[in-house]
Design a protein around this motif. Structure first.
Motif, PDB file in Angstrom:
ATOM      1  N   TYR A   1       0.855  -1.186   0.000  1.00 17.06           N
ATOM      2  CA  TYR A   1       0.000   0.000   0.000  1.00 17.06           C
ATOM      3  C   TYR A   1       0.885   1.228   0.000  1.00 17.06           C
ATOM      4  CZ  TYR A   1       1.149  -0.552   4.915  1.00 17.06           C
ATOM      5  OH  TYR A   1       1.838  -0.724   6.094  1.00 17.06           O
ATOM      6  N   SER A   2       0.284   2.364  -0.263  1.00 21.07           N
ATOM      7  CA  SER A   2       1.027   3.623  -0.249  1.00 21.07           C
ATOM      8  C   SER A   2       0.463   4.537   0.822  1.00 21.07           C
ATOM      9  CB  SER A   2       0.939   4.305  -1.621  1.00 21.07           C
ATOM     10  OG  SER A   2      -0.339   4.880  -1.796  1.00 21.07           O
ATOM     11  N   SER A   3       1.150   5.616   1.056  1.00 14.60           N
ATOM     12  CA  SER A   3       0.690   6.580   2.064  1.00 14.60           C
ATOM     13  C   SER A   3      -0.597   7.268   1.623  1.00 14.60           C
ATOM     14  CB  SER A   3       1.776   7.632   2.329  1.00 14.60           C
ATOM     15  OG  SER A   3       2.084   8.323   1.127  1.00 14.60           O
ATOM     16  N   GLU A   4      -0.936   7.153   0.355  1.00 11.09           N
ATOM     17  CA  GLU A   4      -2.154   7.767  -0.162  1.00 11.09           C
ATOM     18  C   GLU A   4      -3.370   6.863  -0.034  1.00 11.09           C
ATOM     19  OE1 GLU A   4      -1.257   8.988  -4.133  1.00 11.09           O
ATOM     20  OE2 GLU A   4       0.447  10.196  -3.469  1.00 11.09           O
ATOM     21  N   ASP A   5      -3.161   5.585   0.316  1.00 17.44           N
ATOM     22  CA  ASP A   5      -4.281   4.657   0.442  1.00 17.44           C
ATOM     23  C   ASP A   5      -5.094   4.933   1.697  1.00 17.44           C
ATOM     24  OD1 ASP A   5      -4.006   3.108  -1.897  1.00 17.44           O
ATOM     25  OD2 ASP A   5      -2.403   1.948  -0.991  1.00 17.44           O
ATOM     26  N   ASP A   6      -6.372   4.603   1.627  1.00 16.46           N
ATOM     27  CA  ASP A   6      -7.312   4.748   2.732  1.00 16.46           C
ATOM     28  C   ASP A   6      -6.891   3.869   3.916  1.00 16.46           C
ATOM     29  OD1 ASP A   6     -10.158   3.491   3.851  1.00 16.46           O
ATOM     30  OD2 ASP A   6     -10.231   5.648   3.421  1.00 16.46           O
ATOM     31  N   LYS A   7      -7.091   4.335   5.123  1.00 15.06           N
ATOM     32  CA  LYS A   7      -6.697   3.599   6.330  1.00 15.06           C
ATOM     33  C   LYS A   7      -7.379   2.232   6.410  1.00 15.06           C
ATOM     34  CE  LYS A   7      -6.534   3.828  11.406  1.00 15.06           C
ATOM     35  NZ  LYS A   7      -6.028   2.490  11.447  1.00 15.06           N
ATOM     36  N   VAL A   8      -8.631   2.151   5.991  1.00 13.72           N
ATOM     37  CA  VAL A   8      -9.357   0.876   6.019  1.00 13.72           C
ATOM     38  C   VAL A   8      -8.641  -0.141   5.131  1.00 13.72           C
ATOM     39  CG1 VAL A   8     -11.534  -0.269   5.421  1.00 13.72           C
ATOM     40  CG2 VAL A   8     -11.576   1.961   6.548  1.00 13.72           C
ATOM     41  N   TYR A   9      -8.211   0.303   3.944  1.00 13.46           N
ATOM     42  CA  TYR A   9      -7.485  -0.578   3.034  1.00 13.46           C
ATOM     43  C   TYR A   9      -6.120  -0.957   3.609  1.00 13.46           C
ATOM     44  CZ  TYR A   9      -5.041  -2.325  -1.054  1.00 13.46           C
ATOM     45  OH  TYR A   9      -4.312  -3.112  -1.917  1.00 13.46           O
ATOM     46  N   VAL A  10      -5.415  -0.002   4.169  1.00 13.77           N
ATOM     47  CA  VAL A  10      -4.092  -0.269   4.760  1.00 13.77           C
ATOM     48  C   VAL A  10      -4.218  -1.303   5.876  1.00 13.77           C
ATOM     49  CG1 VAL A  10      -2.186   0.738   6.103  1.00 13.77           C
ATOM     50  CG2 VAL A  10      -3.118   1.964   4.111  1.00 13.77           C
TER      51      VAL A  10
END
Length: 189
Positions: A130-139
């Motif tokens: 994941y990247s720092s731009e991904d949503d917290k739920v996805y992370v």
């Protein structure tokens, strides 16, 4: 003041409930999906590729067991294949949330000797990025997958074996990318 505190409390409960609905999949949502293939096998040339999950349904908290096998069935007693860190890739999608979980690996050139009739097997050990731009739920979701702690959901694994053979001079002779698909559910507790 008391009314304000109650209002703030209700607002927090609503926000927390909304977040948990995004993170968890209800049994009713999972009922819409049917597990159809826990074992896939594909033959190409002198090779058989298998992709397997041990069960079609797991309970949340169970260890999900997925593995791949590659078997040489040609005329020689053994053959050397060349591949990245592993010939096996395990990308997947959780269909209810529509979350894609990529499968990354190092790409040195590695060789493996396959003996005729003896499957070479590797078990899935977790994946995702994941990247720092991904949503917290996805992370949070991907972090659990990476630790083989699958959240509840319906998963489709689009696995493949990627390798090549060389000729006597060490030149690339023939490449293979053998694709297979399996699916399984992780049920809420």
């Amino acid at each position: 003041m008391r009314k304000v505190m109650i209002l703030v409390f209700l607002l927090l409960v609503t926000i927390i409930s909304a977040c948990s609905v995004q993170n968890d999949v209800r049994k009713s949502e999972l009922a819409e999906y049917e597990v159809t293939n826990t074992h896939a096998e594909l033959e190409e040339g002198n090779f058989i590729y298998r992709l397997v999950t041990v069960r079609g349904e797991y309970n949340q908290g169970d260890r999900v067991t997925i593995y791949a096998e590659l078997e040489y069935i040609g005329e020689k007693e053994e053959v050397t294949i060349y591949h990245a860190a592993s010939p096996f890739h395990f990308p997947m999608v959780e269909k209810v949330r529509n979350f894609k979980v990529d499968y990354f690996m190092n790409e040195p050139l590695v060789n493996t000797v396959l003996k005729k009739g003896e499957p070479y097997k590797e078990e899935y050990k977790g994946s995702g990025g994941y990247s720092s731009e991904d949503d917290k739920v996805y992370v949070d979701f991907v972090q659990k997958i990476a630790e083989n702690q699958f959240p509840n959901g319906y998963y489709v694994v689009n696995g493949f074996a990627d390798f090549f053979l060389t000729d006597e001079d060490g030149q690339k002779k023939k490449g293979f990318q053998m694709n297979a698909q399996i699916d399984f559910k992780v049920l809420p507790q």
